[in-house]
Design an enzyme around this catalytic site. Sequence first.
Site, short mmCIF file in Angstrom:
data_model
loop_
_atom_site.label_atom_id
_atom_site.label_comp_id
_atom_site.label_asym_id
_atom_site.label_seq_id
_atom_site.Cartn_x
_atom_site.Cartn_y
_atom_site.Cartn_z
N HIS A 137 0.90 -1.22 0.03
CA HIS A 137 0.25 0.11 0.04
C HIS A 137 0.93 1.29 -0.03
O HIS A 137 1.20 1.82 1.06
CB HIS A 137 -0.97 -0.20 1.30
CG HIS A 137 -1.95 1.09 1.13
ND1 HIS A 137 -3.21 1.01 1.88
CD2 HIS A 137 -1.88 2.16 0.61
CE1 HIS A 137 -3.92 1.74 1.81
NE2 HIS A 137 -3.31 2.88 0.93
N HIS A 150 1.64 5.07 -2.11
CA HIS A 150 1.14 6.03 -3.23
C HIS A 150 2.32 6.73 -3.64
O HIS A 150 2.87 7.73 -2.92
CB HIS A 150 0.18 7.02 -2.59
CG HIS A 150 -0.96 6.48 -1.71
ND1 HIS A 150 -2.31 6.63 -2.39
CD2 HIS A 150 -1.33 6.10 -0.69
CE1 HIS A 150 -3.08 6.03 -1.80
NE2 HIS A 150 -2.64 5.32 -0.59
N ARG A 173 2.41 8.39 -6.34
CA ARG A 173 1.90 9.88 -6.93
C ARG A 173 2.32 10.01 -8.64
O ARG A 173 1.99 11.19 -9.01
CB ARG A 173 2.74 10.83 -6.37
CG ARG A 173 2.66 10.77 -4.66
CD ARG A 173 0.96 11.05 -4.54
NE ARG A 173 0.80 11.35 -2.91
CZ ARG A 173 -0.32 10.91 -2.39
NH1 ARG A 173 -1.28 10.29 -3.19
NH2 ARG A 173 -0.53 11.26 -1.08
N ASN A 189 -4.78 6.24 -6.98
CA ASN A 189 -5.51 7.74 -6.96
C ASN A 189 -4.23 8.64 -7.49
O ASN A 189 -4.12 9.71 -6.72
CB ASN A 189 -6.00 7.97 -5.77
CG ASN A 189 -4.83 7.77 -4.52
OD1 ASN A 189 -3.74 7.12 -4.82
ND2 ASN A 189 -5.17 8.58 -3.54
N HIS A 242 -10.95 0.70 0.73
CA HIS A 242 -10.94 1.67 1.97
C HIS A 242 -12.11 2.01 2.47
O HIS A 242 -13.05 2.53 1.60
CB HIS A 242 -10.05 2.94 1.04
CG HIS A 242 -10.20 4.19 1.96
ND1 HIS A 242 -8.86 4.82 2.12
CD2 HIS A 242 -11.04 4.95 2.70
CE1 HIS A 242 -9.18 5.82 3.00
NE2 HIS A 242 -10.35 5.86 3.45
N ASP A 276 0.69 2.70 3.58
CA ASP A 276 -0.21 3.65 3.31
C ASP A 276 0.68 4.93 3.14
O ASP A 276 0.16 6.06 3.38
CB ASP A 276 -1.31 3.92 3.98
CG ASP A 276 -2.53 4.76 3.45
OD1 ASP A 276 -1.94 4.95 2.25
OD2 ASP A 276 -3.49 4.96 3.95
N HIS A 293 2.75 14.06 1.06
CA HIS A 293 2.46 15.52 0.41
C HIS A 293 3.12 16.32 1.19
O HIS A 293 4.03 16.28 2.21
CB HIS A 293 1.05 15.98 1.21
CG HIS A 293 -0.09 15.02 1.02
ND1 HIS A 293 -0.79 15.17 -0.07
CD2 HIS A 293 -0.76 13.86 1.79
CE1 HIS A 293 -1.70 13.95 -0.12
NE2 HIS A 293 -1.72 13.35 0.98
O1 DOR Z 1 -4.74 9.57 4.36
C1 DOR Z 1 -4.79 9.17 3.13
N1 DOR Z 1 -3.88 9.61 2.10
N2 DOR Z 1 -5.21 8.16 3.10
C2 DOR Z 1 -5.80 7.58 1.70
O2 DOR Z 1 -6.53 6.97 1.70
C3 DOR Z 1 -5.30 8.43 0.39
C4 DOR Z 1 -3.99 9.21 0.84
C5 DOR Z 1 -3.35 9.87 -0.16
O3 DOR Z 1 -3.35 9.43 -1.19
O4 DOR Z 1 -3.04 11.05 0.19
ZN ZN Z 2 -4.05 4.85 0.75
#
Ligand code: DOR
Ligand code: ZN
Length: 405
Positions: free
Chosen positions: A63, A65, A67, A97, A177, A275, A279
């Site tokens: 899991h 991201h 980006r 995503n 999710h 996860d 950011h």
């Molecule tokens: O806190 C989160 N950030 N939860 C998620 O499910 C997505 C993730 C994100 O992509 O920033």
């Molecule tokens: Zn996630």
Amino acid sequence: MAITPKMSLLIKNCRLSIKNKLYVKNILIRNGKISKITSKEPKADEIIDAKDNFVMPGLIDCHVHFREPGLTHKEDFLTGSMAAAKGGVTTVLDMPNTLPPTTTIEALEEKRKLAAKSIVNYGFNFGATTDNLSDLKKAKNIAAVKLYMDSTTGELKVDDYETIAEIFKISKITIIHAEDISVKTAIDIFVSNKIKNKLHVAHVSSEKELEYAKQNKIKKQVTAEVTPHHLFMNEKDLQSLGAFAEMKPRLKTEHDQKALWKGVHDGTVDLIATDHAPHLKEEKEKANYPFGVPGVETMLPLLLDAYNNKKIDLSTIMKLCCENPAEIFRIKNKGILKEGYDADLVIVDLEKRQAVRNQDLLTKCRWSPFEGKILKGWPITTIVNGNVVYDDGKINDVKARELKF
Ligand code: DOR
Ligand code: ZN
């Protein structure tokens, strides 16, 4: 040092745990695979001395991201994978995503090309929407289908129960999710439609969610994941960290945190995944900050520190971070150290004490909610497909591979 596939590499003096027993052995790697685990000292082109340090399978983080495409100011496959390598993670499954989201065949193929810069092995989770069922059926070589039942970063929420049931029917593995009561809803839909596939509940964050998942852990069909941030933080941390500890699902009470740890010990929790959701600091400082925290670089140090504090044993770490993820996501030849398996491994120094420092991080966002925390137990060398990709603070940019499912 880049070991080309024809070369052999001997890692000497590895402290290994095989079927819960400790040994000191040498590992011979050939053609990117573990060729021998032996007490002898076979000849090799290159030798690394692990100096009796503990050697474990590379972690599999299902899991992350990373980006790319579209959000590469936060992370990309190179920086994300460098952070992974530094954290002892040798395989990642990326989430859909991105921009565009990975919900069409074209977007999947584009992501596939972009991911070639990764220095850890990778696979893709495909996103489900209300109207992409035909793409779901056609998508090739994906790890799983990600279904958002609650809002989060991106616009991928599916609310319609019939569509959800269809997605469960089509997908070999659906990762949901879902938060709070939505976990129960998801499992109810899954059970009442007599689905034969698998359902993986991402980032279980509370006692209640874990209870819902537990009641329906039928024949390993329903599996539960927890994140390091829900294990190592609770809502009290929001007071000092504010937006830098805001993620979805949100941090819960100390009581919930304890329940997750209990789940880790009693087998209710099947795996730990980060996860990793980077950011930028500037984004987090805004009033309408995005949710998510980075984690791929700090998961193993946090767990090794917990080992040193007698909160978890090494075999549980390996089960939840290596063995079970490989089994649940049917990742072949990974997750354990065994002759014939892929040479994805990490040498850790269980005695090394070091603070998490933002300036040391390789994730593009360069901050961590654990900044300043002194942890005992750190990865020192990471090997992916027989190549040393991380050693003592330095990255070696050798490209890895896409997983084959
Ligand atoms: O806190 C989160 N950030 N939860 C998620 O499910 C997505 C993730 C994100 O992509 O920033
Ligand atoms: Zn996630």
